[in-house]
Enzyme design. Structure first.
Site, PDB file in Angstrom:
ATOM      1  N   GLY A 146      -7.743   1.975   3.309  1.00  0.00           N
ATOM      2  CA  GLY A 146      -7.487   0.841   4.092  1.00  0.00           C
ATOM      3  C   GLY A 146      -6.623  -0.110   3.677  1.00  0.00           C
ATOM      4  O   GLY A 146      -5.698  -0.840   4.501  1.00  0.00           O
ATOM      5  N   ASP A 147      -6.061  -0.227   2.454  1.00  0.00           N
ATOM      6  CA  ASP A 147      -5.029  -1.081   1.811  1.00  0.00           C
ATOM      7  C   ASP A 147      -3.890  -0.337   2.219  1.00  0.00           C
ATOM      8  O   ASP A 147      -2.958  -1.172   2.719  1.00  0.00           O
ATOM      9  CB  ASP A 147      -5.110  -1.121   0.359  1.00  0.00           C
ATOM     10  CG  ASP A 147      -6.378  -1.539  -0.163  1.00  0.00           C
ATOM     11  OD1 ASP A 147      -7.203  -2.352   0.574  1.00  0.00           O
ATOM     12  OD2 ASP A 147      -7.123  -1.011  -1.167  1.00  0.00           O
TER      13      ASP A 147
END
Length: 310
Positions: A250-251
């Site tokens: 996600g990052d």
């Protein structure tokens, strides 16, 4: 200037243990130590994509020194504030039992050190980018994101917020350029269950109505959706590949999206870059390299366009 903030960075100790047994001595079959924390992950992926940036936050003790040393080895510039007592946390992640980890607490952060961080952020100006990602340590005010956004209001700083529930909702009035909930986090905000790409669209638009400019929704195996500031909705299934490590995906998506946006100022390209970076990290042992992102981007861009836009 492009900056990330990680309030509670870590050393992630990632191990494989074959046939793990509770109550007995277990030995590792593989080990890996990496600097961790959502903002740090964004910094690493941005650097892998050739974008210089500065990692901000707090470090303490010998683990804090090691976090900084490893980031330097990766070519990531950092300007962490030193905490005199305690140590930066160590997070144990057991790869052989999916999702099993033990995360440390980290040091207590005093109001004086919080103000020191604020003063560093005061140097941001129009056109700069600030990433705020992850949870807030118990020793810090729980409205920390809101305080930062309020302090930066009106300066023309592009803010990116990757946080959950109240942390996210409370900053929407300051019009962050990008927010990135996943479908479960988005559903939690509105008290609904969201499973498909079509499901998330109306709720992503609600976040826009509450103040977000762009809403990027990650959905693991379902792919991703972007509700863009230009009124377009972009949807894509997950690219083909083998899930190796979901930590940091996600990052990586956030970093990839902003890298794409800064490159071409085009939402479709930014969306594809976000999916490519997130997926490339998920398909890799470590956070994605530039070459890995490029390879997945070609696949994403080559997918059929039918049903992508609403």
């Amino acid at each position: 200037m492009i900056c990330t903030v990680t309030f509670n960075p870590s050393l992630d100790y990632i191990v494989d243990v074959e046939d793990f047994k509770l109550g007995l001595t277990n030995r590792t079959s593989s080990e890996l130590i990496l600097p961790g924390g959502k903002g740090i992950n964004v910094s690493i992926v941005l650097r892998n994509l050739g974008i210089c940036n500065r990692a901000l936050g707090f470090t303490a003790g010998f683990t804090g020194d090691e976090i900084i040393r490893r980031l330097q080895e990766m070519g990531v510039e950092s300007d962490f504030i030193r905490i005199e007592r305690g140590i930066s946390r160590i997070n144990l992640k057991l790869k052989s039992i999916d999702g099993t980890e033990i995360n440390g607490a980290g040091p207590d952060i005093s109001p004086e050190r919080v103000e020191e961080l604020m003063e560093k952020l005061d140097s941001l100006k129009e056109g700069d980018v600030l990433f705020l990602a992850g949870s807030i340590p118990a020793s810090m005010p729980d409205d920390m994101y809101e305080r930062i956004m309020k302090r930066l209001e009106g300066r023309g700083v592009m803010t990116v917020v990757d946080a959950t529930k109240d942390l996210l909702v409370k900053v929407l009035k300051y019009h962050p350029f990008l927010v990135k909930p996943n479908n479960h986090e988005l559903g939690e905000i509105f008290g609904v269950e969201l499973k498909t790409r079509e499901d998330v669209v109306p709720y992503g638009k609600k976040l826009q109505e509450m103040g977000a400019e762009n809403v990027l929704i990650s959905m693991a195996g379902e792919g991703a959706v972007l509700i863009a500031a230009n009124g377009q909705v972009y949807k894509k299934p997950v690219p083909t590949g083998t899930l190796v490590n979901g930590v940091g995906a996600g990052d990586s998506m956030v970093a990839g999206f902003m890298a794409g946006w800064m490159e071409k100022r085009d939402y479709r390209h930014a969306f594809y870059m976000g999916i490519a970076a997130g997926s490339a990290s998920a398909f890799s042992e470590n956070l994605a390299t530039g070459k890995e992102v490029e390879a997945v981007y070609r696949q994403v861009a080559g997918q059929k366009q039918e049903g992508e836009n609403i």
